[in-house]
Design a protein around this motif. Structure first.
Motif, PDB file in Angstrom:
ATOM      1  N   UNK A  25       0.813  -1.207   0.000  1.00 42.60           N
ATOM      2  CA  UNK A  25       0.000   0.000   0.000  1.00 42.60           C
ATOM      3  C   UNK A  25       0.846   1.256   0.000  1.00 42.60           C
ATOM      4  N   UNK A  26       1.954   1.219   0.744  1.00 44.07           N
ATOM      5  CA  UNK A  26       2.834   2.389   0.783  1.00 44.07           C
ATOM      6  C   UNK A  26       3.433   2.664  -0.593  1.00 44.07           C
ATOM      7  N   UNK A  27       3.913   1.621  -1.259  1.00 38.88           N
ATOM      8  CA  UNK A  27       4.492   1.788  -2.595  1.00 38.88           C
ATOM      9  C   UNK A  27       3.451   2.354  -3.554  1.00 38.88           C
ATOM     10  N   UNK A  28       2.221   1.880  -3.473  1.00 37.03           N
ATOM     11  CA  UNK A  28       1.169   2.369  -4.366  1.00 37.03           C
ATOM     12  C   UNK A  28       0.904   3.859  -4.138  1.00 37.03           C
ATOM     13  N   UNK A  29       0.833   4.272  -2.884  1.00 37.72           N
ATOM     14  CA  UNK A  29       0.564   5.687  -2.583  1.00 37.72           C
ATOM     15  C   UNK A  29       1.709   6.570  -3.059  1.00 37.72           C
ATOM     16  N   UNK A 113      16.994   7.749  -0.244  1.00 37.35           N
ATOM     17  CA  UNK A 113      15.670   8.177   0.225  1.00 37.35           C
ATOM     18  C   UNK A 113      14.603   7.135  -0.086  1.00 37.35           C
ATOM     19  N   UNK A 114      14.630   6.582  -1.298  1.00 36.92           N
ATOM     20  CA  UNK A 114      13.627   5.581  -1.663  1.00 36.92           C
ATOM     21  C   UNK A 114      13.739   4.340  -0.779  1.00 36.92           C
ATOM     22  N   UNK A 115      14.967   3.847  -0.608  1.00 36.76           N
ATOM     23  CA  UNK A 115      15.163   2.659   0.225  1.00 36.76           C
ATOM     24  C   UNK A 115      14.791   2.960   1.671  1.00 36.76           C
ATOM     25  N   UNK A 116      15.204   4.131   2.154  1.00 33.23           N
ATOM     26  CA  UNK A 116      14.913   4.502   3.543  1.00 33.23           C
ATOM     27  C   UNK A 116      13.425   4.668   3.780  1.00 33.23           C
ATOM     28  N   UNK A 117      12.702   5.185   2.784  1.00 36.19           N
ATOM     29  CA  UNK A 117      11.263   5.364   2.969  1.00 36.19           C
ATOM     30  C   UNK A 117      10.565   4.019   3.145  1.00 36.19           C
ATOM     31  N   UNK A 118      11.016   3.001   2.417  1.00 41.55           N
ATOM     32  CA  UNK A 118      10.459   1.657   2.600  1.00 41.55           C
ATOM     33  C   UNK A 118      10.825   1.105   3.978  1.00 41.55           C
ATOM     34  N   UNK A 119      12.080   1.321   4.381  1.00 36.93           N
ATOM     35  CA  UNK A 119      12.489   0.873   5.710  1.00 36.93           C
ATOM     36  C   UNK A 119      11.708   1.599   6.795  1.00 36.93           C
ATOM     37  N   UNK A 120      11.433   2.888   6.572  1.00 36.40           N
ATOM     38  CA  UNK A 120      10.645   3.654   7.541  1.00 36.40           C
ATOM     39  C   UNK A 120       9.224   3.118   7.615  1.00 36.40           C
ATOM     40  N   UNK A 121       8.630   2.847   6.452  1.00 38.47           N
ATOM     41  CA  UNK A 121       7.261   2.311   6.434  1.00 38.47           C
ATOM     42  C   UNK A 121       7.202   0.977   7.176  1.00 38.47           C
ATOM     43  N   UNK A 122       8.195   0.133   6.956  1.00 33.40           N
ATOM     44  CA  UNK A 122       8.235  -1.156   7.648  1.00 33.40           C
ATOM     45  C   UNK A 122       8.411  -0.937   9.144  1.00 33.40           C
ATOM     46  N   UNK A 123       9.277  -0.005   9.542  1.00 34.57           N
ATOM     47  CA  UNK A 123       9.473   0.265  10.962  1.00 34.57           C
ATOM     48  C   UNK A 123       8.220   0.804  11.626  1.00 34.57           C
ATOM     49  N   UNK A 138      -1.060  -1.445   9.418  1.00 35.01           N
ATOM     50  CA  UNK A 138      -1.269  -1.130   8.008  1.00 35.01           C
ATOM     51  C   UNK A 138      -1.836   0.280   7.863  1.00 35.01           C
ATOM     52  N   UNK A 139      -2.815   0.612   8.675  1.00 30.89           N
ATOM     53  CA  UNK A 139      -3.421   1.945   8.601  1.00 30.89           C
ATOM     54  C   UNK A 139      -2.415   3.044   8.955  1.00 30.89           C
ATOM     55  N   UNK A 140      -1.553   2.776   9.930  1.00 31.04           N
ATOM     56  CA  UNK A 140      -0.546   3.776  10.316  1.00 31.04           C
ATOM     57  C   UNK A 140       0.406   4.065   9.167  1.00 31.04           C
ATOM     58  N   UNK A 141       0.841   3.019   8.461  1.00 33.08           N
ATOM     59  CA  UNK A 141       1.750   3.203   7.330  1.00 33.08           C
ATOM     60  C   UNK A 141       1.079   3.993   6.218  1.00 33.08           C
ATOM     61  N   UNK A 142      -0.161   3.653   5.917  1.00 32.79           N
ATOM     62  CA  UNK A 142      -0.871   4.356   4.846  1.00 32.79           C
ATOM     63  C   UNK A 142      -1.135   5.809   5.222  1.00 32.79           C
ATOM     64  N   UNK A 143      -1.435   6.065   6.477  1.00 31.19           N
ATOM     65  CA  UNK A 143      -1.628   7.449   6.898  1.00 31.19           C
ATOM     66  C   UNK A 143      -0.334   8.242   6.771  1.00 31.19           C
ATOM     67  N   UNK A 144       0.792   7.620   7.107  1.00 30.61           N
ATOM     68  CA  UNK A 144       2.072   8.306   6.949  1.00 30.61           C
ATOM     69  C   UNK A 144       2.342   8.596   5.476  1.00 30.61           C
ATOM     70  N   UNK A 145       1.955   7.666   4.605  1.00 29.92           N
ATOM     71  CA  UNK A 145       2.184   7.837   3.173  1.00 29.92           C
ATOM     72  C   UNK A 145       1.347   8.960   2.583  1.00 29.92           C
ATOM     73  N   UNK A 146       0.113   9.144   3.081  1.00 33.92           N
ATOM     74  CA  UNK A 146      -0.801  10.123   2.468  1.00 33.92           C
ATOM     75  C   UNK A 146      -0.752  11.489   3.149  1.00 33.92           C
TER      76      UNK A 146
END
Length: 419
Positions: A25-29, A113-123, A138-146
């Motif tokens: 979901x994070x990658x899609x956003x 930045x791209x790699x770190x953003x994925x690591x951040x989303x996972x964290x 899952x909702x927390x990651x998507x909220x951070x993404x949007x």
């Protein structure tokens, strides 16, 4: 130890499978946000990639990677902008990428930045899942993404790198991995000044653990003194494989690792600040002088309050003033809600320090939303609410916000001022 510490953590492969929906979901956003940026920039005859890698702070990081420290710009008003204000971890990684690949320093910053953003989303998922469960994660990651300024997560800035280090350090604290927590806090302290927030979280959590153990030891001693003598031949049942409970004192090895984590945590921030002081010849306060050249400082929010008040001098600007007040009030409300929901102490300490440094600094006011990006625990109350709603409703809300965020990010990054 706490209940969170004694709960078994999943294996690495199991943790990745568990986080997969959040990461997808994070990658899609973020892909949607980048698509909007490239389309908007093309319509304005601008390079979206240049906006992501070669403007504002990204340029300063590239100069550090290319030229080292010592570069400065003297403005007409007497201010001195020195690249000593920028912490070294991101430039070091940019230089490493350029050394082992044909990529430029700017390309390296974008890749990091791209790699770190994925690591951040996972964290972020790992922390939220640990505290509230998978759906909330899952909702927390998507909220951070949007978030409206989510496009910064894809820029050659240090926010994604710092958030990844901070999130995993907090997760290590929650799972009782003190040396890992301290090491990650050290690297966070080499990334941004707000690394102090991660240090504070590690230290407060460790001191609280020591205090709980001391109380438990005292209670055990009092219980032994008050207990009647056991009759001869009687034995107390004992289950050797039972994990220690929240009030069981830790073994000496655990206490030693906790102390080592506390020692490691501040070394990054302290090391760089002291090095800047030595380099400038102004001692431990030298870094503050460097920040003063950028008109950055900590004034308790007075400058920001005056900035908001000035918006009410005319009608169109007054609407922006109202928006700023609503935004600050929302941040405070989310933090108070987190306290009422009894978020773990390290999360509250970390979020409180990040928020205070962002809102109470006298820096460029347009950057404050970006400075709050690492304060992801503020999103947990909203994530809990979304997780409790029907899936279709949550998906619809997040979808609408994702589109709005993508459009706003493209508009914002194509503007004249730095984010």
């Amino acid at each position: 130890m706490t209940d969170l510490e004694t709960r078994a953590a999943p294996t690495r492969a199991g943790a990745l499978r568990r986080a997969a929906p959040a990461l997808a979901g994070y990658v899609a956003v973020r892909a949607l946000g980048l698509l909007a940026l490239f389309l908007w920039s093309a319509a304005r005859d601008k390079s979206a990639y240049t906006l992501l890698t070669a403007r504002w702070d990204a340029l300063w990081y590239v100069r550090v990677a290319e030229l080292g420290y010592g570069y400065e710009v003297r403005l007409a008003n007497g201010d001195v902008h020195s690249n000593l204000a920028f912490f070294p971890l991101l430039p070091w990684l940019e230089r490493l990428v350029a050394a082992v690949s044909p990529l430029s320093y700017a390309d390296g910053g974008f890749l990091v930045s791209l790699v770190s953003s994925l690591a951040a989303a996972w964290g972020i998922f790992a922390v939220a899942d640990r505290v509230y469960g998978r759906r909330t994660g899952v909702c927390a990651v998507l909220l951070w993404a949007v978030l409206p300024v989510g496009i910064v997560q894809s820029m050659a800035y240090s926010e994604s790198l710092f958030t990844a280090l901070a999130a995993w350090s907090l997760y290590a604290v929650l799972t009782g991995r003190w040396v890992t927590a301290g090491t990650l806090a050290l690297f966070a302290g080499l990334t941004r000044p707000v690394g102090l927030a991660v240090v504070a979280a590690v230290w407060v959590a460790a001191l609280a653990s020591f205090a709980r153990e001391r109380r438990a030891a005292g209670a055990a001693a009092r219980g032994t003194q008050d207990a009647p003598d056991a009759p001869p031949g009687s034995e107390t049942p004992h289950a050797p494989d039972t994990p220690p409970g929240p009030e069981t004192p830790a073994d000496p090895g655990t206490r030693l690792r906790r102390l080592l984590g506390m020692v490691l945590a501040p070394l990054g921030t302290a090391g760089y600040v002291l090095w800047v002081g030595h380099r400038t010849g102004k001692g431990p306060l030298g870094y503050l002088d460097v920040q003063a050249g950028w008109r950055n400082g900590f004034d308790g929010g007075w400058a920001f309050a005056r900035f908001v008040a000035d918006k009410f001098t005319s009608f169109p600007a007054a609407l922006a003033g109202v928006g700023l007040i609503i935004g600050v009030a929302s941040v405070v409300w989310l933090y108070v809600t987190g306290v009422r929901q009894r978020q773990p102490l390290p999360l509250l300490v970390y979020t409180g320090v990040v928020t205070a440094l962002a809102l109470c600094a006298s820096s460029y006011f347009g950057s404050k939303p970006r400075l709050l990006l690492p304060a992801f625990p503020l999103l947990l109350p909203l994530a809990l609410a979304l997780a409790g709603a029907r899936i279709r409703r949550s998906a619809a809300v997040l979808g609408v916000v994702a589109v709005a965020s993508a459009v706003y990010g493209a508009f914002w990054l194509n503007g004249s001022g730095p984010p």
